[in-house]
Design an enzyme around this catalytic site. Structure first.
Site, short mmCIF file in Angstrom:
data_model
loop_
_atom_site.label_atom_id
_atom_site.label_comp_id
_atom_site.label_asym_id
_atom_site.label_seq_id
_atom_site.Cartn_x
_atom_site.Cartn_y
_atom_site.Cartn_z
N ARG A 102 0.70 -1.27 -0.33
CA ARG A 102 -0.15 -0.02 -0.30
C ARG A 102 0.39 1.62 -0.31
NH1 ARG A 102 -5.47 -1.31 1.40
NH2 ARG A 102 -5.54 1.05 0.61
N ASP A 276 -13.53 3.17 8.75
CA ASP A 276 -13.76 3.03 7.98
C ASP A 276 -14.33 2.01 8.04
OD1 ASP A 276 -14.57 3.81 5.40
OD2 ASP A 276 -12.52 3.58 4.52
N ASN A 281 -14.79 -3.17 3.28
CA ASN A 281 -13.67 -3.01 3.72
C ASN A 281 -13.59 -4.49 4.37
OD1 ASN A 281 -12.73 -0.81 2.79
ND2 ASN A 281 -13.45 0.70 4.60
N ASP A 294 -8.08 -1.55 5.34
CA ASP A 294 -8.16 0.03 5.22
C ASP A 294 -8.45 0.74 6.82
OD1 ASP A 294 -7.98 0.34 2.78
OD2 ASP A 294 -9.63 -1.00 2.38
N GLU A 296 -6.46 3.93 7.43
CA GLU A 296 -6.32 4.80 7.44
C GLU A 296 -7.18 6.30 8.55
OE1 GLU A 296 -6.03 5.34 3.39
OE2 GLU A 296 -8.23 5.10 3.57
#
Length: 413
Positions: A102, A276, A281, A294, A296
């Site tokens: 990533r 998230d 996800n 995910d 972030e």
């Protein structure tokens, strides 16, 4: 470069980032809506760069070779994703490893967020894996230098499973919508369990000190109320950044004023929030999570941040199905069902969910506004006369602010 001190990636911990009925990666930001062509990378160039980088992080006798590289066609806007296979020798055994890199985007890609701290994601994932049963992919290296791949990146293992697709949305017809109701309920309950397990990690503001709000006294416990105030302040800052060089949204500004005026005072300490927290996800196998992806948007905050986001993001996709004249999945992730199962798992009564689902819709509106700004910047769409038309769920957010969205739904447990 931050190494992982655990065992190197090997064996069956390998993976795909997409489900069988969608070629889309499990990415939170609807990459198909705006993707700059310059972000595409040449696989052969990447193969050589990855091989050279592996030589720098593995032991001298590993002799790594990258055997394949794939850059997904619908790569993410928040992080670039590269899938690759590599072979090297470890303890006298030469084996193949299936991996994911990533990568933070370049500034020229008009990034979705102002800061991309890939090392923070790496560290959050490692800590979640060490202190909870939540299934996260094994993470192996974090590289801060942009030299190898053009941006900071981390490498994790690849896992096989099914992801509810974004394109076409899973509510339009997918392996999930075609599953029997009892299987969907199993998936729903297992997804809520992920949140329950995250939220019960002990000492979260110590274990995840890197997520503490700026300016908070490190010697004082972080309360859910203080964390929520900081989170809302950060959303205001994010909106200012997202609109610094472009149009502003009267609707988003109205919603920001509303959440600041109507912010509740949640009791108790802050917990780790995934941020998230949507089923798109999560990678599933037999309707059970095998990978939570995910990170972030991870933050410390009230539990309802994650609950509201999970409920609202499903509503977002289900509302799109309704607009298309499709039945959708109205029986999935209903507020009363989510909060009841969460109560069973944690003993916590979710509060102020109308606020938190509206807050989720607002946060999503800022993201979508930035997405459309990128679309316009790359010449993929004209700028609308009314900037609020850049928000795909404009009608939903307006109805929430007007108090007409939830009648009869039973948001409170």
């Amino acid at each position: 470069m931050t190494p992982d001190t655990s065992a190197p990636p090997s064996g069956p911990d390998s993976a795909q980032l997409s489900g069988p009925d969608s070629a889309q990666p499990a990415d939170p930001d609807f990459a198909q809506l705006a993707r700059p062509g310059e972000s595409r990378k040449d696989p052969e160039h990447l193969r050589i760069r990855l091989r050279d980088w592996l030589e720098s992080v593995l032991h001298a006798d590993a002799t790594p070779e990258v055997t394949s590289v794939e850059v997904p066609a619908a790569n993410g806007m928040s992080n670039e994703t590269i899938l690759f296979n590599a072979v090297w020798t470890e303890l006298g055994i030469r084996a193949e490893h299936r991996l994911v890199a990533r990568i933070a985007p370049a500034d020229s890609a008009v990034p979705l967020f102002p800061i991309y701290d890939l090392d923070r994601q790496y560290r959050v994932m490692r800590t979640v894996a060490a202190h909870s049963p939540v299934p996260v992919p094994a993470v192996y290296w974090s590289e801060s230098s942009p030299e190898p791949l053009g941006g900071a990146f981390f490498v994790m293992g690849r896992l096989d499973g099914d992801v509810p697709p974004d394109v076409m949305p899973y509510t339009f017809g997918s392996w999930l919508s075609e599953a029997p109701p009892e299987a969907r309920r199993r998936l729903q309950d297992a997804s809520v369990r992920v949140l329950a397990d995250l939220h019960t990690i002990d000492a979260p503001d110590d274990r995840f000190a890197l997520l503490r709000p700026a300016g908070h006294d490190p010697d004082a416990p972080l309360t859910a109320a203080a964390a929520l105030r900081a989170h809302i302040r950060d959303q205001r800052d994010y909106y200012r950044w997202a609109t610094a060089d472009g149009p502003r949204s009267p609707l988003i500004e109205r919603a920001l004023d509303w959440v600041e005026t109507n912010m509740p005072e949640p009791a108790g300490p802050a917990v780790l929030c995934w941020g998230d927290s949507r089923i798109g996800n999560i990678m599933y196998r037999d309707f059970e999570p095998v990978a939570v992806l995910d990170w972030e948007m991870a933050a410390l905050g009230p539990r309802e941040l994650d609950l509201g986001w999970m409920i609202y993001l499903h509503r977002f996709f289900d509302d799109l199905a309704a607009l298309a004249g499709l039945p959708g999945l109205p029986d999935l992730l209903r507020p009363a069902d989510v909060t009841a199962h969460y109560l069973d798992r944690t003993g916590h009564h979710a509060r102020d969910l109308e606020f938190h689902t509206l807050y989720a819709a607002l946060r999503h509106a800022i993201v979508m506004f930035r997405v459309q700004t990128r679309t316009i910047a790359f010449g993929q769409a004209p700028a609308p006369a009314d900037p609020d038309d850049m928000i795909l769920h404009r009608a939903t957010l307006t109805a929430m602010l007007d108090g007409t969205y939830w009648p009869g739904i039973g948001v409170q447990p």
